[in-house]
Design an enzyme around this catalytic site. Structure first.
Site, short mmCIF file in Angstrom:
data_model
loop_
_atom_site.label_atom_id
_atom_site.label_comp_id
_atom_site.label_asym_id
_atom_site.label_seq_id
_atom_site.Cartn_x
_atom_site.Cartn_y
_atom_site.Cartn_z
N HIS A 2 0.76 -1.22 -0.14
CA HIS A 2 0.11 0.08 0.05
C HIS A 2 0.81 1.17 -0.17
O HIS A 2 0.41 2.59 -0.09
CB HIS A 2 -1.09 -0.02 1.06
CG HIS A 2 -0.07 -0.14 2.58
ND1 HIS A 2 0.11 -1.27 2.97
CD2 HIS A 2 0.55 0.52 3.35
CE1 HIS A 2 0.88 -1.29 4.19
NE2 HIS A 2 0.93 -0.01 4.41
N GLU A 69 7.23 -5.15 10.04
CA GLU A 69 5.94 -4.48 10.52
C GLU A 69 4.93 -5.77 10.70
O GLU A 69 4.28 -5.92 11.56
CB GLU A 69 5.38 -3.59 9.68
CG GLU A 69 3.79 -3.08 10.00
CD GLU A 69 3.79 -1.79 9.26
OE1 GLU A 69 2.34 -1.41 9.30
OE2 GLU A 69 4.15 -1.79 8.17
N HIS A 70 5.09 -6.55 9.45
CA HIS A 70 4.20 -8.00 9.38
C HIS A 70 5.14 -8.97 9.13
O HIS A 70 5.99 -8.89 8.16
CB HIS A 70 3.15 -7.64 8.08
CG HIS A 70 2.14 -6.45 8.36
ND1 HIS A 70 1.80 -5.46 7.30
CD2 HIS A 70 1.54 -6.26 9.48
CE1 HIS A 70 1.06 -4.77 7.84
NE2 HIS A 70 1.11 -5.05 9.12
#
Length: 93
Positions: A2, A69-70
């Site tokens: 994103h 982050e993930h």
């Protein structure tokens, strides 16, 4: 992805061939007419890379150094090893 500043990383365990397979699948999906394709393509071009770890211990160390982050764990024993990872934002199994 994103955000063009996202850092997509693959940490593969012992098998460099999986990197080629993942890259081919990413190219296939990015070629599709998805609304996020331009952003994801730019993110991969700018920041994407792969690491091939020689052992599970090395893969865990790499992931902890990156501190994503993930973090997604794709192994047959993901539930058993998840507690060995320490530095991430969100964990997906």
């Amino acid at each position: 992805e994103h955000d063009v500043a996202a850092v997509p990383i693959l940490v593969a365990l012992k098998d460099a061939a999986i990197v080629s397979k993942v890259e081919a699948e990413i190219a296939k999906q990015l070629a599709a007419d998805l609304g996020t394709s331009p952003t994801a393509t730019e993110s991969f071009k700018r920041n994407g890379y792969a690491v091939v770890a020689s052992s599970l211990e090395e893969a865990i160390k790499v992931c902890d150094l990156i501190a994503p982050e993930h973090l997604e764990i794709h192994t047959h024993d993901a539930s058993e090893i998840q507690s060995r990872f320490n530095h991430y934002g969100a964990l997906f199994i």
